[in-house]
Design a protein around this motif. Sequence first.
Motif, mmCIF file in Angstrom:
data_model
loop_
_atom_site.group_PDB
_atom_site.id
_atom_site.type_symbol
_atom_site.label_atom_id
_atom_site.label_comp_id
_atom_site.label_asym_id
_atom_site.label_seq_id
_atom_site.Cartn_x
_atom_site.Cartn_y
_atom_site.Cartn_z
ATOM 1 N N GLU A 36 0.820 -1.215 0.000
ATOM 2 C CA GLU A 36 0.000 0.000 0.000
ATOM 3 C C GLU A 36 0.855 1.266 0.000
ATOM 4 O O GLU A 36 0.513 2.245 -0.645
ATOM 5 C CB GLU A 36 -0.961 -0.012 1.197
ATOM 6 N N TYR A 37 1.970 1.238 0.737
ATOM 7 C CA TYR A 37 2.893 2.383 0.739
ATOM 8 C C TYR A 37 4.324 1.875 0.740
ATOM 9 O O TYR A 37 4.633 0.877 1.410
ATOM 10 C CB TYR A 37 2.703 3.260 1.990
ATOM 11 N N ASN A 126 8.982 -1.930 -5.110
ATOM 12 C CA ASN A 126 8.229 -1.000 -5.954
ATOM 13 C C ASN A 126 7.426 -1.834 -6.954
ATOM 14 O O ASN A 126 7.707 -1.895 -8.145
ATOM 15 C CB ASN A 126 9.159 0.000 -6.651
ATOM 16 N N GLU A 128 3.338 -4.279 -7.075
ATOM 17 C CA GLU A 128 2.000 -4.358 -6.477
ATOM 18 C C GLU A 128 1.933 -5.372 -5.335
ATOM 19 O O GLU A 128 1.178 -5.201 -4.379
ATOM 20 C CB GLU A 128 0.976 -4.681 -7.568
ATOM 21 N N PHE A 323 1.579 5.186 -7.421
ATOM 22 C CA PHE A 323 2.473 4.149 -7.967
ATOM 23 C C PHE A 323 2.702 4.331 -9.471
ATOM 24 O O PHE A 323 3.798 4.123 -9.964
ATOM 25 C CB PHE A 323 1.899 2.766 -7.659
ATOM 26 N N CYS A 326 5.737 6.310 -10.185
ATOM 27 C CA CYS A 326 6.903 5.835 -9.420
ATOM 28 C C CYS A 326 8.224 6.375 -9.978
ATOM 29 O O CYS A 326 9.102 6.799 -9.225
ATOM 30 C CB CYS A 326 6.911 4.299 -9.453
ATOM 31 N N LYS A 346 2.348 5.825 -2.945
ATOM 32 C CA LYS A 346 1.069 5.185 -2.589
ATOM 33 C C LYS A 346 0.775 4.151 -3.676
ATOM 34 O O LYS A 346 0.610 4.507 -4.838
ATOM 35 C CB LYS A 346 -0.037 6.237 -2.511
ATOM 36 N N MET A 347 0.725 2.898 -3.266
ATOM 37 C CA MET A 347 0.695 1.820 -4.249
ATOM 38 C C MET A 347 -0.710 1.511 -4.754
ATOM 39 O O MET A 347 -0.864 0.834 -5.754
ATOM 40 C CB MET A 347 1.300 0.548 -3.645
#
Length: 348
Positions: A36-37, A126, A128, A323, A326, A346-347
């Motif tokens: 998530e982060y 980095n 999901e 994300f 990124c 913030k993913m």
Amino acid sequence: MEGKMKVCVLTGKKQLEWVERDIPQPGKGELQIKLEYVGVCGSDLHFYQEGQLQNWKLDGPLALGHEPGGVVSAIGEGVEGFEIGDKVSIEPAVPCGHCESCRKGLYNLCPDIKMLAIPGERDGVNAEYCVHDASMCYKLPENVSTLEGALIEPLAVGMHGTELSDARVGETAIILGSGCIGLCTLLSLKARGVAEIYVADVMDKRLEKAMELGATRVFNSTREDIVEFAKSLPGGGVDQVYECAGNRITTLQTCKLIKRGGKITLTGVSPEPILELDIATLNAMEGTIYSVYRYRNLWPKAIAAVASGMIPVKEIVSHEFDFKDCIEAIDYSLNHKDDVVKSVIKMV
């Protein structure tokens, strides 16, 4: 979760690109985490800028990112104590568990440790999803967010330095460098009861953040001399000095800032391997030097300190990127150091 996921990988100096990979499945003793982060760390920026960090050189595509907070999305065989949907913070380096260092509790010094986002060890997060050894995943209480979970990693660095140096209530301290690690050191010192803390940096935005977080006074080293100031203090210096910038000038200053019998803690990571110290002054002061390598045995304490409100770690964040941005997040963080105190991605 199965299927494909997006991953942001470093393929060369200042070359980041998107790839698609299979979502990793948890093996025995592992958790799958939906991220998530993820914090952007100075070491990510070194790898991005130079293709190396200290003795580690890029040797193929590497996903950056080692400051993760997320949610359990699948559970491997033999893992107990976790449920799907649990919020977790991940301690990114997994030690072997049975060498001499591990058996002494110094597991951060394990010669076979596998750290996220280090060439030849493990890919970063980095991405999901990731899988990670469940023994290095820590459940977050209801009132601690996955953003705060991602910030436990830099906080643990600050806490480790202040534990090694045994900072105590009533002592005085100077922090050199007011980036993320300097600020985490400031928060850790305050939580340990150290009230008189002076912070030096060359960037006003970072110094403003240090004042916000409770520094006694800040110094922009381009305009003010912290050494001269330290000499004006009772005892001619402070009890504790924390070098959190990792550069030649600040490292050379450290010995001139302690009072007699004072302590110096070298927390900053320098891109160059050899820096000078003023040994004559250190000897005259009978100072002690501590060196910091990451952290150990601190995740539960750090989470508890954040949960209780004693350490407001999310206050260090200055920039948040999605994300999908990124690549921009890492490039911007490198090229706007005067503006960025701490970036997170913030993913979701």
